[in-house]
Write a protein that holds these residues in place. Structure first.
Motif, short mmCIF file in Angstrom:
data_model
loop_
_atom_site.label_atom_id
_atom_site.label_comp_id
_atom_site.label_asym_id
_atom_site.label_seq_id
_atom_site.Cartn_x
_atom_site.Cartn_y
_atom_site.Cartn_z
N TYR A 35 0.85 -1.21 0.00
CA TYR A 35 0.00 0.00 0.00
C TYR A 35 0.87 1.25 0.00
N ARG A 36 2.00 1.18 0.73
CA ARG A 36 2.93 2.31 0.74
C ARG A 36 3.50 2.58 -0.65
N ALA A 37 3.81 1.50 -1.37
CA ALA A 37 4.40 1.66 -2.72
C ALA A 37 3.40 2.35 -3.66
N VAL A 107 -7.86 -0.43 -5.42
CA VAL A 107 -6.45 -0.63 -5.05
C VAL A 107 -6.35 -1.90 -4.20
N ARG A 108 -7.31 -2.06 -3.27
CA ARG A 108 -7.29 -3.24 -2.39
C ARG A 108 -7.49 -4.52 -3.20
N THR A 109 -8.44 -4.50 -4.13
CA THR A 109 -8.70 -5.71 -4.93
C THR A 109 -7.43 -6.12 -5.67
N ARG A 129 -3.45 -5.72 7.78
CA ARG A 129 -4.62 -5.27 8.55
C ARG A 129 -5.81 -6.19 8.33
N ASP A 130 -5.84 -6.85 7.17
CA ASP A 130 -7.03 -7.63 6.77
C ASP A 130 -6.63 -9.03 6.32
N ILE A 131 -5.49 -9.51 6.82
CA ILE A 131 -4.99 -10.80 6.32
C ILE A 131 -5.90 -11.93 6.81
N THR A 185 -12.26 2.67 10.14
CA THR A 185 -13.62 3.10 9.79
C THR A 185 -13.87 3.09 8.28
N ARG A 186 -12.85 2.76 7.49
CA ARG A 186 -13.07 2.75 6.04
C ARG A 186 -14.06 1.64 5.68
N GLU A 187 -14.72 1.87 4.55
CA GLU A 187 -15.76 0.94 4.07
C GLU A 187 -15.14 -0.40 3.66
O1 DC Z 1 1.76 -1.64 8.27
P1 DC Z 1 2.02 -0.29 7.61
O2 DC Z 1 2.04 0.86 8.60
O3 DC Z 1 3.23 -0.30 6.75
O4 DC Z 1 0.75 -0.07 6.66
C1 DC Z 1 0.64 1.06 5.85
C2 DC Z 1 -0.82 1.41 5.60
O5 DC Z 1 -1.42 0.45 4.74
C3 DC Z 1 -1.71 1.52 6.84
O6 DC Z 1 -2.29 2.82 6.89
C4 DC Z 1 -2.79 0.51 6.65
C5 DC Z 1 -2.67 0.02 5.25
N1 DC Z 1 -2.75 -1.43 5.14
C6 DC Z 1 -3.96 -1.98 4.83
O7 DC Z 1 -4.94 -1.26 4.71
N2 DC Z 1 -4.06 -3.32 4.64
C7 DC Z 1 -3.00 -4.12 4.78
N3 DC Z 1 -3.13 -5.44 4.59
C8 DC Z 1 -1.75 -3.58 5.13
C9 DC Z 1 -1.65 -2.21 5.33
#
Ligand code: DC
Length: 222
Positions: A35-37, A107-109, A129-131, A185-187
């Motif tokens: 996500y950072r990239a 982006v997530r998909t 976060r959602d693994i 809180t994101r959808e």
């Molecule tokens: O773990 P990190 O701080 O490097 O994550 C960066 C951002 O990416 C954080 O704001 C949450 C998001 N993220 C996410 O939404 N889903 C993930 N599986 C990993 C990170």
């Protein structure tokens, strides 16, 4: 085997996940780096972070890849669209903007599909976060790490100082809480523990204690 490690910013995920991967002889996959990239590339190309369709196109057209030395648990570099962004993705400007990029469903998909491919190759410790909820709901072991906001701010401030960025702890905590709020809180796939995840509060624990607890859990699941 998939070991899912989720939790909020600065909960100790990265240090713990890397150490667990080394102990198990598995690979470590840092999904936050992905996500950072994407956020970094958007900033670099002046793509507005509220232009969801452009951000989705950017993620789809520029896969994220990691390089691992032979048999190594930890990646030595991360690239997006072939460009090495290992250092750039840790800049404070990326910290400040990554939650916006991670809120975009497209982006997530795209990144979730890439994550499933990257982790499908061998035993992998996947942090994010959602693994446990979305990416690998059938993971063999799921852990959700937490720590108090003060403790997380203290840890993040030390990390930033080590990279030469001096920031007040109160400011670091305010930024972390802002990011947690957006992430939770994101959808699309908010930050939350899976029903079957083990909750581990790392506030008073050493890294070794947390790693031992997870490794024991993995051995029991084998
Ligand atoms: O773990 P990190 O701080 O490097 O994550 C960066 C951002 O990416 C954080 O704001 C949450 C998001 N993220 C996410 O939404 N889903 C993930 N599986 C990993 C990170």
């Amino acid at each position: 085997m998939i070991i899912a490690i989720d939790g909020p910013a600065a909960s100790g995920k990265s240090t713990v996940a890397k150490s667990v991967a080394r102990r198990l002889g598995a690979r470590h996959l840092d999904t936050g780096a992905m996500y950072r990239a994407v956020a970094w590339l958007a900033l670099e190309r002046d793509v507005p972070l509220d232009d969801w369709s452009a951000l989705t196109g950017l993620a789809e057209a520029n896969p994220v890849t990691f390089e691992y030395a032979d048999g190594a648990a930890i990646a030595t570099s991360v690239r997006i669209g072939g460009r090495d962004v290992t250092t750039q993705i840790r800049l404070p400007v990326v910290d400040a903007n990554v939650s916006a990029a991670a809120s975009v469903p497209g982006v997530r998909t795209s990144l979730v599909a890439q994550q499933r491919e990257l982790a499908g190759v061998s035993d992998t410790v996947v942090e994010g976060r959602d693994i446990g909820t979305v990416v690998f709901p059938l993971a063999d072991v799921k852990v959700f790490l937490t720590a108090s906001a003060e403790e997380r701010a203290r840890r993040r401030q030390l990390d930033l100082a080590a990279q030469g960025h001096a920031v007040e702890q109160a400011e670091v905590q305010a930024r972390l809480e802002r990011r947690d709020h957006i992430d939770s809180t994101r959808e699309a796939s908010p930050l939350e523990a899976a029903d079957d995840a083990e909750l581990l509060d790392t506030t008073g624990l050493s890294i070794d204690e947390v790693v031992d607890a997870i490794v024991s859990r993995v051995e029991a699941a084998r």
